[in-house]
Motif scaffolding. Sequence first.
Motif, PDB file in Angstrom:
ATOM      1  N   UNK A  66      -3.826  -5.470   0.446  1.00  0.00           N
ATOM      2  CA  UNK A  66      -3.960  -4.580  -0.715  1.00  0.00           C
ATOM      3  C   UNK A  66      -4.400  -3.184  -0.278  1.00  0.00           C
ATOM      4  N   UNK A  67      -5.280  -3.109   0.693  1.00  0.00           N
ATOM      5  CA  UNK A  67      -5.742  -1.821   1.194  1.00  0.00           C
ATOM      6  C   UNK A  67      -4.608  -1.047   1.834  1.00  0.00           C
ATOM      7  N   UNK A  68      -3.838  -1.720   2.681  1.00  0.00           N
ATOM      8  CA  UNK A  68      -2.715  -1.055   3.347  1.00  0.00           C
ATOM      9  C   UNK A  68      -1.694  -0.583   2.327  1.00  0.00           C
ATOM     10  N   UNK A  69      -1.379  -1.447   1.362  1.00  0.00           N
ATOM     11  CA  UNK A  69      -0.403  -1.079   0.333  1.00  0.00           C
ATOM     12  C   UNK A  69      -0.911   0.089  -0.499  1.00  0.00           C
ATOM     13  N   UNK A  70      -2.220   0.075  -0.813  1.00  0.00           N
ATOM     14  CA  UNK A  70      -2.791   1.153  -1.604  1.00  0.00           C
ATOM     15  C   UNK A  70      -2.736   2.491  -0.908  1.00  0.00           C
ATOM     16  N   UNK A  71      -2.736   2.471   0.432  1.00  0.00           N
ATOM     17  CA  UNK A  71      -2.643   3.707   1.213  1.00  0.00           C
ATOM     18  C   UNK A  71      -1.213   4.019   1.626  1.00  0.00           C
ATOM     19  N   UNK A  72      -0.278   3.145   1.227  1.00  0.00           N
ATOM     20  CA  UNK A  72       1.129   3.359   1.574  1.00  0.00           C
ATOM     21  C   UNK A  72       1.403   3.157   3.048  1.00  0.00           C
ATOM     22  N   UNK A  73       0.676   2.221   3.676  1.00  0.00           N
ATOM     23  CA  UNK A  73       0.803   2.006   5.112  1.00  0.00           C
ATOM     24  C   UNK A  73       1.160   0.562   5.436  1.00  0.00           C
ATOM     25  N   UNK A  74       1.688   0.360   6.623  1.00  0.00           N
ATOM     26  CA  UNK A  74       1.942  -0.991   7.131  1.00  0.00           C
ATOM     27  C   UNK A  74       0.621  -1.561   7.639  1.00  0.00           C
ATOM     28  N   UNK A 267     -11.338   8.483   6.116  1.00  0.00           N
ATOM     29  CA  UNK A 267     -10.617   7.217   5.968  1.00  0.00           C
ATOM     30  C   UNK A 267     -11.446   6.249   5.137  1.00  0.00           C
ATOM     31  N   UNK A 268     -12.749   6.253   5.340  1.00  0.00           N
ATOM     32  CA  UNK A 268     -13.633   5.386   4.571  1.00  0.00           C
ATOM     33  C   UNK A 268     -13.562   5.684   3.083  1.00  0.00           C
ATOM     34  N   UNK A 269     -13.516   6.971   2.723  1.00  0.00           N
ATOM     35  CA  UNK A 269     -13.424   7.345   1.311  1.00  0.00           C
ATOM     36  C   UNK A 269     -12.109   6.849   0.702  1.00  0.00           C
ATOM     37  N   UNK A 270     -11.018   6.963   1.478  1.00  0.00           N
ATOM     38  CA  UNK A 270      -9.706   6.531   0.980  1.00  0.00           C
ATOM     39  C   UNK A 270      -9.682   5.020   0.752  1.00  0.00           C
ATOM     40  N   UNK A 271     -10.248   4.268   1.688  1.00  0.00           N
ATOM     41  CA  UNK A 271     -10.294   2.810   1.564  1.00  0.00           C
ATOM     42  C   UNK A 271     -11.214   2.418   0.407  1.00  0.00           C
ATOM     43  N   UNK A 272     -12.339   3.098   0.293  1.00  0.00           N
ATOM     44  CA  UNK A 272     -13.286   2.821  -0.785  1.00  0.00           C
ATOM     45  C   UNK A 272     -12.639   2.993  -2.151  1.00  0.00           C
ATOM     46  N   UNK A 273     -11.783   3.988  -2.282  1.00  0.00           N
ATOM     47  CA  UNK A 273     -11.099   4.223  -3.551  1.00  0.00           C
ATOM     48  C   UNK A 273     -10.184   3.056  -3.907  1.00  0.00           C
ATOM     49  N   UNK A 274      -9.495   2.511  -2.911  1.00  0.00           N
ATOM     50  CA  UNK A 274      -8.611   1.367  -3.146  1.00  0.00           C
ATOM     51  C   UNK A 274      -9.431   0.148  -3.562  1.00  0.00           C
ATOM     52  N   UNK A 276     -12.419   0.064  -4.906  1.00  0.00           N
ATOM     53  CA  UNK A 276     -13.024   0.304  -6.216  1.00  0.00           C
ATOM     54  C   UNK A 276     -12.028  -0.008  -7.332  1.00  0.00           C
ATOM     55  N   UNK A 277     -10.786   0.390  -7.137  1.00  0.00           N
ATOM     56  CA  UNK A 277      -9.747   0.106  -8.146  1.00  0.00           C
ATOM     57  C   UNK A 277      -9.538  -1.396  -8.293  1.00  0.00           C
ATOM     58  N   UNK A 278      -9.505  -2.111  -7.172  1.00  0.00           N
ATOM     59  CA  UNK A 278      -9.301  -3.561  -7.218  1.00  0.00           C
ATOM     60  C   UNK A 278     -10.439  -4.263  -7.951  1.00  0.00           C
ATOM     61  N   UNK A 279     -11.662  -3.790  -7.745  1.00  0.00           N
ATOM     62  CA  UNK A 279     -12.822  -4.406  -8.392  1.00  0.00           C
ATOM     63  C   UNK A 279     -12.827  -4.129  -9.884  1.00  0.00           C
ATOM     64  N   UNK A 280     -12.639  -2.867 -10.257  1.00  0.00           N
ATOM     65  CA  UNK A 280     -12.718  -2.474 -11.668  1.00  0.00           C
ATOM     66  C   UNK A 280     -11.565  -3.036 -12.497  1.00  0.00           C
ATOM     67  N   UNK A 281     -10.411  -3.217 -11.881  1.00  0.00           N
ATOM     68  CA  UNK A 281      -9.246  -3.718 -12.611  1.00  0.00           C
ATOM     69  C   UNK A 281      -9.269  -5.227 -12.796  1.00  0.00           C
ATOM     70  N   UNK A 282     -10.140  -5.911 -12.055  1.00  0.00           N
ATOM     71  CA  UNK A 282     -10.189  -7.368 -12.118  1.00  0.00           C
ATOM     72  C   UNK A 282      -9.287  -8.031 -11.091  1.00  0.00           C
ATOM     73  N   UNK A 283      -8.524  -7.228 -10.330  1.00  0.00           N
ATOM     74  CA  UNK A 283      -7.617  -7.788  -9.324  1.00  0.00           C
ATOM     75  C   UNK A 283      -8.391  -8.479  -8.203  1.00  0.00           C
ATOM     76  N   UNK A 284      -9.562  -7.954  -7.863  1.00  0.00           N
ATOM     77  CA  UNK A 284     -10.357  -8.560  -6.798  1.00  0.00           C
ATOM     78  C   UNK A 284     -10.810  -9.962  -7.213  1.00  0.00           C
ATOM     79  N   UNK A 285     -11.277 -10.092  -8.448  1.00  0.00           N
ATOM     80  CA  UNK A 285     -11.690 -11.402  -8.935  1.00  0.00           C
ATOM     81  C   UNK A 285     -10.543 -12.390  -8.930  1.00  0.00           C
ATOM     82  N   UNK A 286      -9.360 -11.925  -9.340  1.00  0.00           N
ATOM     83  CA  UNK A 286      -8.177 -12.793  -9.363  1.00  0.00           C
ATOM     84  C   UNK A 286      -7.785 -13.209  -7.952  1.00  0.00           C
TER      85      UNK A 286
END
Length: 311
Positions: A66-74, A267-274, A276-286
Amino acid sequence: MLRNKLLTLLIPLLTGLLACEQAFARLYDDVIDSGYIRIGVYKDFPPYSFIQDGEPTGIDVAIAREMAEGLGLELQLHWIIPDEGLEDDLRNNVWKGHYLDKDEDNPLAMKQLADVMLRVPYDKAYAYKQDSLGYLINEHVVMKAPYQQERWQVAYDSKRLKAVRTVAVFQYDPIGVEVDSVPAFYFTSALGGRMRNMTHHYASPRLAFSAMQAGEVAAVMAMQSEIDWLLQQANDPQYRLAENSFPTMGKQTWDIGIAIRQTDRQLGYAVEEVLDRLIRSGEMGALFAGHGVRYTKPAFYQVAEEAATTN
């Protein structure tokens, strides 16, 4: 002539040393320009990161994707073999590398390290821990972006124990723990050492759980996520969750986050943003639920939600 010979010998060595330095000095722009990100996960560590049927799987592997996809990376996984302690793992895999871990294509250079390391305890006291001279032990890394709260958990065999409301039962019934772990220390020292003889040590929580299934012990203690996953794998109502109560144990819950090099906070800020989105959206729990594991948000999110509810 001698000078030329020395230069001939030194040039490949210097080139190798430069390659070694470049191998673990990837900054945010380097990562983005390369098109891939190397994320460090622990090897053979279910339910977080392990190989199953020849494929990488587990909670942290899914988070890494999910982190890699969120940053548009392999995604490139960097498998971490645990050393004696977290400080060693951070040094060997995030900021320095181990001198024996060489790149197969360039024997003079160390392998490329992780750009980001997962499953790092998020603890400010540890992050700013000092040595005997007052120097920061972890000055080369930044630990941030908590994405899960972990805790200790006991599972027990209901055919041997009616319930486990207090650890005092393990003065009389055996419990399995991982060797050299917090539970191992706790059960051999708590209650004046009265549970020591009933504490059985195993190389991993999986082996301790197998021992419970074989009747060697009546219960197992490990991290909540490990216990949840083992119960899900067993799929047998005979094995149940205990009511957690560990008097005098000290810290029983802690947040899990990431580690990056101190020189690459961007890089840490960019990963943190991804994350944070996963946690707030409920995707992390799922994502955790998909692995049969309960998910608890880190303390920061719990406090924020409590404040929002109060207001």
